[in-house]
Write an enzyme that holds these catalytic residues in place. Structure first.
Site, PDB file in Angstrom:
ATOM      1  N   ASP A  52       0.841  -1.203   0.000  1.00 13.92           N
ATOM      2  CA  ASP A  52       0.000   0.000   0.000  1.00 13.92           C
ATOM      3  C   ASP A  52       0.874   1.250   0.000  1.00 13.92           C
ATOM      4  O   ASP A  52       0.377   2.369  -0.064  1.00 13.92           O
ATOM      5  CB  ASP A  52      -1.018  -0.018   1.150  1.00 13.92           C
ATOM      6  CG  ASP A  52      -0.383   0.087   2.520  1.00 13.92           C
ATOM      7  OD1 ASP A  52       0.846  -0.098   2.624  1.00 13.92           O
ATOM      8  OD2 ASP A  52      -1.119   0.341   3.494  1.00 13.92           O
ATOM      9  N   SER A  53       2.211   1.047   0.008  1.00 19.52           N
ATOM     10  CA  SER A  53       3.131   2.168  -0.217  1.00 19.52           C
ATOM     11  C   SER A  53       2.891   2.751  -1.610  1.00 19.52           C
ATOM     12  O   SER A  53       3.340   3.855  -1.908  1.00 19.52           O
ATOM     13  CB  SER A  53       4.586   1.715  -0.085  1.00 19.52           C
ATOM     14  OG  SER A  53       4.821   0.582  -0.905  1.00 19.52           O
ATOM     15  N   ASP A  91      -0.928  -6.270  -0.053  1.00 19.50           N
ATOM     16  CA  ASP A  91      -1.119  -5.579   1.222  1.00 19.50           C
ATOM     17  C   ASP A  91      -2.588  -5.236   1.439  1.00 19.50           C
ATOM     18  O   ASP A  91      -3.221  -4.651   0.548  1.00 19.50           O
ATOM     19  CB  ASP A  91      -0.357  -4.246   1.127  1.00 19.50           C
ATOM     20  CG  ASP A  91       0.466  -3.950   2.346  1.00 19.50           C
ATOM     21  OD1 ASP A  91       0.329  -4.676   3.340  1.00 19.50           O
ATOM     22  OD2 ASP A  91       1.251  -2.988   2.284  1.00 19.50           O
ATOM     23  N   LYS A 120      -0.941  -9.514   3.171  1.00 22.25           N
ATOM     24  CA  LYS A 120      -0.147  -8.977   4.288  1.00 22.25           C
ATOM     25  C   LYS A 120      -1.017  -7.977   5.028  1.00 22.25           C
ATOM     26  O   LYS A 120      -1.787  -7.247   4.399  1.00 22.25           O
ATOM     27  CB  LYS A 120       1.121  -8.299   3.766  1.00 22.25           C
ATOM     28  CG  LYS A 120       1.853  -7.451   4.825  1.00 22.25           C
ATOM     29  CD  LYS A 120       3.205  -7.016   4.360  1.00 22.25           C
ATOM     30  CE  LYS A 120       3.419  -5.536   4.156  1.00 22.25           C
ATOM     31  NZ  LYS A 120       2.716  -4.598   4.987  1.00 22.25           N
ATOM     32  N   GLU A 122      -1.087  -5.148   8.587  1.00 21.11           N
ATOM     33  CA  GLU A 122      -0.391  -4.497   9.690  1.00 21.11           C
ATOM     34  C   GLU A 122      -1.132  -4.757  10.996  1.00 21.11           C
ATOM     35  O   GLU A 122      -2.359  -4.778  11.006  1.00 21.11           O
ATOM     36  CB  GLU A 122      -0.343  -2.975   9.461  1.00 21.11           C
ATOM     37  CG  GLU A 122       0.489  -2.574   8.283  1.00 21.11           C
ATOM     38  CD  GLU A 122       0.555  -1.050   8.085  1.00 21.11           C
ATOM     39  OE1 GLU A 122       0.151  -0.298   8.995  1.00 21.11           O
ATOM     40  OE2 GLU A 122       1.009  -0.640   7.006  1.00 21.11           O
ATOM     41  N   GLU A 189       9.223  -3.276  10.657  1.00 20.91           N
ATOM     42  CA  GLU A 189       9.599  -1.977  10.091  1.00 20.91           C
ATOM     43  C   GLU A 189       9.952  -0.991  11.205  1.00 20.91           C
ATOM     44  O   GLU A 189       9.238  -0.901  12.217  1.00 20.91           O
ATOM     45  CB  GLU A 189       8.435  -1.421   9.246  1.00 20.91           C
ATOM     46  CG  GLU A 189       8.753  -0.030   8.679  1.00 20.91           C
ATOM     47  CD  GLU A 189       7.817   0.438   7.573  1.00 20.91           C
ATOM     48  OE1 GLU A 189       6.916  -0.314   7.170  1.00 20.91           O
ATOM     49  OE2 GLU A 189       8.023   1.587   7.120  1.00 20.91           O
TER      50      GLU A 189
HETATM   51  O1  KIV Z   1       3.527  -1.049   1.623  1.00 21.43           O
HETATM   52  C1  KIV Z   1       4.712  -1.440   1.632  1.00 21.43           C
HETATM   53  O2  KIV Z   1       5.483  -1.253   0.681  1.00 21.43           O
HETATM   54  C2  KIV Z   1       5.168  -2.139   2.831  1.00 21.43           C
HETATM   55  C3  KIV Z   1       6.625  -2.489   2.921  1.00 21.43           C
HETATM   56  C4  KIV Z   1       7.433  -1.282   3.203  1.00 21.43           C
HETATM   57  C5  KIV Z   1       6.834  -3.567   3.902  1.00 21.43           C
HETATM   58  O3  KIV Z   1       4.388  -2.409   3.699  1.00 21.43           O
END
Ligand code: KIV
Length: 295
Positions: A52-53, A91, A120, A122, A189
Site C-alpha cells: 500500500d506504499s 497488502d 499482508k 499491519e 519496520e
Molecule cells: O507497503 C509497503 O510497501 C510495505 C513495505 C514497506 C513492507 O508495507
C-alpha cells in the site's frame, strides 16, 4: 551466507521460503505496482509485495490510510499480468480488515482470486481474530509490526518504534502471537536492530526487515527507493542504488529537446508509403461532394 546450492526455481512458494529460512538463506522482497516495472526485480528476488506504499509512490498521498481496496486490486491485477516468479503478496489497505470478519475474508480472498499467493496486514494482537478467520480460509498471511504506516496518526508521525521496555516487550509478545496464529512471515519496520535480532532469533517464521538493522531473515527493498525515483528527503535506511529520478529526467529532457529542434522523429523512425500512394495523395483536392459523403 547461504548454505543452499543455487537451483533454478520456476515459482517461489511459501514452503520454499520456510526451507530457505531454516537453511539460513537471506530473503529479498521488493515492492511492485504495475506490469511494466514488476518484471525488473523479479528474477533477483524471492517475494514481490504489492504494497500500500503505492499510495505514496504511485498516487502521491502523504500516507497510506487513503489507499482503498479498489486501488490495491487495481495494482495487484496489473502485477499478476506480469506472471511473477517471486511469491506474490498483496497488502490489505486501511479499514479492509477492521470492520468485520466477513469483510476481511472477502478482501483477503479477493487477492487470491486475482492471483496473489498471500495477503499482508499491519497490526499485532488486536488483529488476531481477523487473521485466524483468514488463515481458516486457507489464505496465507504475512504480518507487519513496529512502524506501521497505517497507524501514522496514533504514532504522531513516522517514528522508530519499540525503544521503550513496554513497547519492545509488547512487540516480542505480538510477534509470537502472530506466529501461533499461523502467519507465514513477519515484516519488522522501523525498530532498533537489537529488537529485530531478538524477534528473529526467537521465531521460526522468516522476519523481513525495513529500517530495522541487519539481523533478520530478509529485507524489503521499496522499488522507487532503490531506483532513486523519489524526490526530496531520504531517511537513512533508504538505499538508492541509482539516481533514477535524475536519470529519467535527463533522458526525457533530451527527448523533448530533440523533438523541439526537429531531430526526432527522423527518417529512421518513420514509415513510408508504398509506390503510387504518394502520387495519389499529392493529387488529392477537397471537393464538396466528398466532404458531405464522408460526414
Ligand atoms: O507497503 C509497503 O510497501 C510495505 C513495505 C514497506 C513492507 O508495507
Amino acid at each position: 551466507m547461504s548454505r543452499v546450492s543455487e537451483q533454478p526455481v520456476d515459482r517461489i512458494t511459501i514452503p520454499l521460503l520456510q526451507r530457505w529460512k531454516q537453511d539460513g538463506r537471506r530473503l529479498v522482497m521488493t515492492t511492485a505496482y504495475d506490469a511494466v516495472a514488476a518484471p525488473i526485480p523479479d528474477p533477483s528476488v524471492d517475494i514481490s509485495l504489492v504494497g500500500d506504499s503505492g499510495g505514496n509512490v504511485c498516487f502521491g498521498f502523504e500516507n497510506t490510510p487513503p489507499v482503498s481496496v479498489a486501488m490495491m486490486n487495481h495494482h495487484l491485477e496489473a502485477v499478476v499480468r506480469s506472471k511473477p516468479r517471486a511469491l506474490l503478496v498483496a497488502d490489505m489497505s486501511f479499514l479492509s480488515f477492521h470492520v468485520s470478519v466477513e469483510e476481511t475474508i472477502r478482501n483477503a480472498g479477493g487477492f487470491l482470486q486475482r492471483g496473489a499467493a498471500a495477503a499482508k496486514l499491519e497490526g499485532g494482537g488486536k488483529r488476531i481474530e481477523m487473521v485466524r478467520a483468514i488463515v481458516d480460509c486457507e489464505i496465507p498471511v504475512m504480518g507487519h509490526l513496529g512502524l506501521m504506516p497505517q497507524s501514522v496518526n496514533v504514532m504522531g508521525g513516522f517514528k522508530v518504534q519499540g525503544r521503550k521496555v513496554d513497547e519492545a516487550l509488547r512487540l516480542l509478545d505480538d510477534a509470537h502471537r502472530l506466529q501461533e496464529a499461523s502467519y507465514f512471515a513477519l515484516v519488522l519496520e522501523g525498530i532498533p536492530a537489537e529488537l529485530t535480532a531478538r524477534v528473529s532469533d526467537s521465531l521460526t517464521i522468516p522476519t523481513i526487515g525495513i529500517g530495522s538493522g541487519p539481523d533478520f531473515s530478509g529485507q524489503v527493498l521499496v522499488f522507487h527507493d532503490v531506483l532513486g525515483q523519489t524526490e526530496g528527503h531520504r531517511p537513512k535506511f533508504v538505499p538508492a542504488y541509482t539516481e533514477g529520478f535524475q536519470q529519467f529526467h535527463d533522458a526525457l529532457s533530451r527527448g523533448a529537446a530533440d523533438v523541439r529542434r526537429g531531430a526526432f522523429p527522423g527518417p529512421q523512425e518513420s514509415y513510408r508509403l508504398p509506390e503510387g500512394v504518394g502520387e495519389a495523395i499529392a493529387n488529392w483536392a477537397p471537393s464538396t461532394s466528398n466532404y458531405h459523403e464522408r460526414r
